[in-house]
Design an enzyme around this catalytic site. Structure first.
Site, PDB file in Angstrom:
ATOM      1  N   VAL A 172       0.834  -1.200   0.000  1.00 28.90           N
ATOM      2  CA  VAL A 172       0.000   0.000   0.000  1.00 28.90           C
ATOM      3  C   VAL A 172       0.870   1.251   0.000  1.00 28.90           C
ATOM      4  O   VAL A 172       0.395   2.342   0.319  1.00 28.90           O
ATOM      5  CB  VAL A 172      -0.949   0.016   1.208  1.00 28.90           C
ATOM      6  CG1 VAL A 172      -2.033  -1.040   1.055  1.00 28.90           C
ATOM      7  CG2 VAL A 172      -0.194  -0.169   2.527  1.00 28.90           C
ATOM      8  N   ALA A 173       2.144   1.104  -0.348  1.00 25.48           N
ATOM      9  CA  ALA A 173       3.088   2.223  -0.289  1.00 25.48           C
ATOM     10  C   ALA A 173       3.321   2.812  -1.684  1.00 25.48           C
ATOM     11  O   ALA A 173       2.613   3.726  -2.108  1.00 25.48           O
ATOM     12  CB  ALA A 173       4.387   1.759   0.348  1.00 25.48           C
ATOM     13  N   ARG A 174       4.289   2.265  -2.405  1.00 27.14           N
ATOM     14  CA  ARG A 174       4.594   2.706  -3.767  1.00 27.14           C
ATOM     15  C   ARG A 174       5.023   1.501  -4.598  1.00 27.14           C
ATOM     16  O   ARG A 174       5.677   0.581  -4.094  1.00 27.14           O
ATOM     17  CB  ARG A 174       5.708   3.768  -3.771  1.00 27.14           C
ATOM     18  CG  ARG A 174       5.307   5.124  -3.218  1.00 27.14           C
ATOM     19  CD  ARG A 174       4.304   5.828  -4.117  1.00 27.14           C
ATOM     20  NE  ARG A 174       4.000   7.183  -3.682  1.00 27.14           N
ATOM     21  CZ  ARG A 174       2.984   7.516  -2.896  1.00 27.14           C
ATOM     22  NH1 ARG A 174       2.170   6.567  -2.442  1.00 27.14           N
ATOM     23  NH2 ARG A 174       2.776   8.782  -2.561  1.00 27.14           N
ATOM     24  N   ASP A 209      -1.912  -2.469  -4.438  1.00 25.94           N
ATOM     25  CA  ASP A 209      -2.736  -1.279  -4.645  1.00 25.94           C
ATOM     26  C   ASP A 209      -1.952  -0.170  -5.339  1.00 25.94           C
ATOM     27  O   ASP A 209      -2.526   0.845  -5.719  1.00 25.94           O
ATOM     28  CB  ASP A 209      -3.269  -0.772  -3.301  1.00 25.94           C
ATOM     29  CG  ASP A 209      -4.289   0.343  -3.455  1.00 25.94           C
ATOM     30  OD1 ASP A 209      -5.270   0.139  -4.200  1.00 25.94           O
ATOM     31  OD2 ASP A 209      -4.111   1.415  -2.840  1.00 25.94           O
ATOM     32  N   GLU A 218       0.985   4.061 -13.162  1.00 26.22           N
ATOM     33  CA  GLU A 218      -0.425   4.171 -12.818  1.00 26.22           C
ATOM     34  C   GLU A 218      -1.120   5.161 -13.754  1.00 26.22           C
ATOM     35  O   GLU A 218      -0.598   6.245 -13.988  1.00 26.22           O
ATOM     36  CB  GLU A 218      -0.580   4.613 -11.363  1.00 26.22           C
ATOM     37  CG  GLU A 218      -0.021   3.603 -10.370  1.00 26.22           C
ATOM     38  CD  GLU A 218      -0.218   3.996  -8.915  1.00 26.22           C
ATOM     39  OE1 GLU A 218      -0.859   5.043  -8.661  1.00 26.22           O
ATOM     40  OE2 GLU A 218       0.251   3.267  -8.034  1.00 26.22           O
ATOM     41  N   HIS A 244      -4.995   1.801  -6.798  1.00 26.99           N
ATOM     42  CA  HIS A 244      -4.508   2.835  -5.873  1.00 26.99           C
ATOM     43  C   HIS A 244      -5.687   3.486  -5.143  1.00 26.99           C
ATOM     44  O   HIS A 244      -5.861   4.705  -5.154  1.00 26.99           O
ATOM     45  CB  HIS A 244      -3.681   3.894  -6.612  1.00 26.99           C
ATOM     46  CG  HIS A 244      -2.745   4.634  -5.688  1.00 26.99           C
ATOM     47  ND1 HIS A 244      -1.553   5.169  -6.107  1.00 26.99           N
ATOM     48  CD2 HIS A 244      -2.830   4.930  -4.358  1.00 26.99           C
ATOM     49  CE1 HIS A 244      -0.942   5.771  -5.098  1.00 26.99           C
ATOM     50  NE2 HIS A 244      -1.705   5.641  -4.030  1.00 26.99           N
ATOM     51  N   SER A 290      -6.695   2.338  -1.808  1.00 23.45           N
ATOM     52  CA  SER A 290      -6.735   1.989  -0.385  1.00 23.45           C
ATOM     53  C   SER A 290      -6.970   3.196   0.515  1.00 23.45           C
ATOM     54  O   SER A 290      -7.478   3.059   1.634  1.00 23.45           O
ATOM     55  CB  SER A 290      -5.437   1.292   0.021  1.00 23.45           C
ATOM     56  OG  SER A 290      -4.311   2.131  -0.208  1.00 23.45           O
TER      57      SER A 290
END
Length: 328
Positions: free
Chosen positions: A240-242, A266, A271, A290, A292
């Site tokens: 859930v970071a990068r 995510d 992106e 993306h 979350s």
């Protein structure tokens, strides 16, 4: 002395009812999608104006003027503080802002939403909900065993607001929690804490590994061959970071070879994720766009963080969520 805050006009339209309810010695300057201000009816560039504080709310991203807002911040005279809605500061513009001597405050507003997203995704893997729905349709009556969070060991890599919110909730389920954090400082919600030097020793014990750390030169590609060779074969990896924290090719190899159970992703290198990216269709990967952070309480927390910090700034008090420039 009156302070001046700058913000995008869409941000001001949103926050004005809350801002007007406060007693503040504050002037507000607003800019449009092109980065132009209007003062006494006249259009003015940022370099013609001075401001003490600028707020980047999610409206600048929504309306496509995120990069314009960075330009405004760098051009305004005398700017001291930038408050952003971002938690991660890997956009190169933040480095330029920090290098200009401007204090950056990032956001903790997403922490609760992302923590709940992670738990929801893991529960979705532990609980046979789709199977139960199919059984209902078929009017089939049989027991469906499921895995309990209480019998699992979680490793949270990165222990900021997201990691902390997640640990609190996972501990409530009765799970064991370990964390990797820069300081190595103990926390009441964590059974075992280490630094990045301890990561390889912590990985083999983890049933669920959550990546919630910043993307920087030290962490880029962190989840690669060495990392993935140390995990349990049925472990769940949640990012859930990068996207840049993961070597995608190494991840796919680990999934294909059975060295990793499932990856919940995510965030991605590119992106939106391109249509032809193999992650979309990989049976061991769950892809979400993306999203979350998109809890229904996040906007209110973004707003409150800005309102708290602008009042602190005016009173000369310590600000919330000040970022160490060395960590950008």
């Amino acid at each position: 002395m009156t302070k001046t805050v700058a913000m995008y006009e869409g941000s001001y339209e949103h926050i004005e009812p809350k801002l007007s309810g406060l007693t503040l010695d504050l002037d507000v300057l607003t800019f449009d999608v092109d980065g132009l201000f209007r003062v006494d009816g006249k259009p003015m560039r940022a370099d013609q104006l001075a401001a003490d504080f600028i707020w980047l709310s999610p409206h600048v991203k929504r309306d496509g003027c995120f990069e314009t807002a960075f330009d405004v911040a760098l051009q305004l005279r005398g700017l001291k503080v930038l408050q952003t809605f971002n938690a991660g500061l890997d956009d190169p513009a933040y480095r330029r802002i920090a290098d200009a001597g401007i204090t950056i405050c990032n956001s903790s507003a997403q922490g609760i939403a992302i923590a709940e997203y992670v738990i929801g995704q893991v529960l979705g893997l532990f609980q046979p909900i789709a199977e139960q729905r199919e059984m209902q349709t078929a009017r089939e009556w049989r027991t469906t065993p499921h895995r309990e969070i209480s019998r699992t060991h979680w490793l949270i890599v990165g222990y900021g607001p997201i990691g902390s919110a997640l640990a609190q909730r996972v501990k409530a389920f009765g799970a064991q929690v370990s964390a990797i954090r820069r300081s190595g400082r103990p926390d009441a919600c964590v059974d075992r804490v280490g630094t990045s030097a301890d990561l390889s020793a912590f990985l083999p014990d983890a049933d669920v590994i959550v990546i919630a750390c910043p993307l920087n030169d030290a962490t880029r590609g962190m989840v690669g061959e060495a990392f993935l060779s140390s995990v349990k074969p049925d472990a769940i990896l949640v990012n859930v970071a990068r996207g840049g924290l993961i070597d995608d090719a190494a991840l796919v190899r680990a999934l294909d070879s059975g060295r990793l159970g499932t990856a919940v992703l995510d965030v991605f290198h590119t992106e939106p994720l391109p249509d032809d990216d193999p992650l979309w269709s990989h049976p061991g990967v769950r892809v979400t766009p993306h999203t979350s952070f998109a809890g229904d309480g996040v906007q209110d927390r973004w707003d409150q963080l800005f309102l708290d910090n602008i009042q602190r700034f005016i009173r000369g008090e310590e600000l919330i969520r000040v970022v160490d420039p060395a960590q950008i």
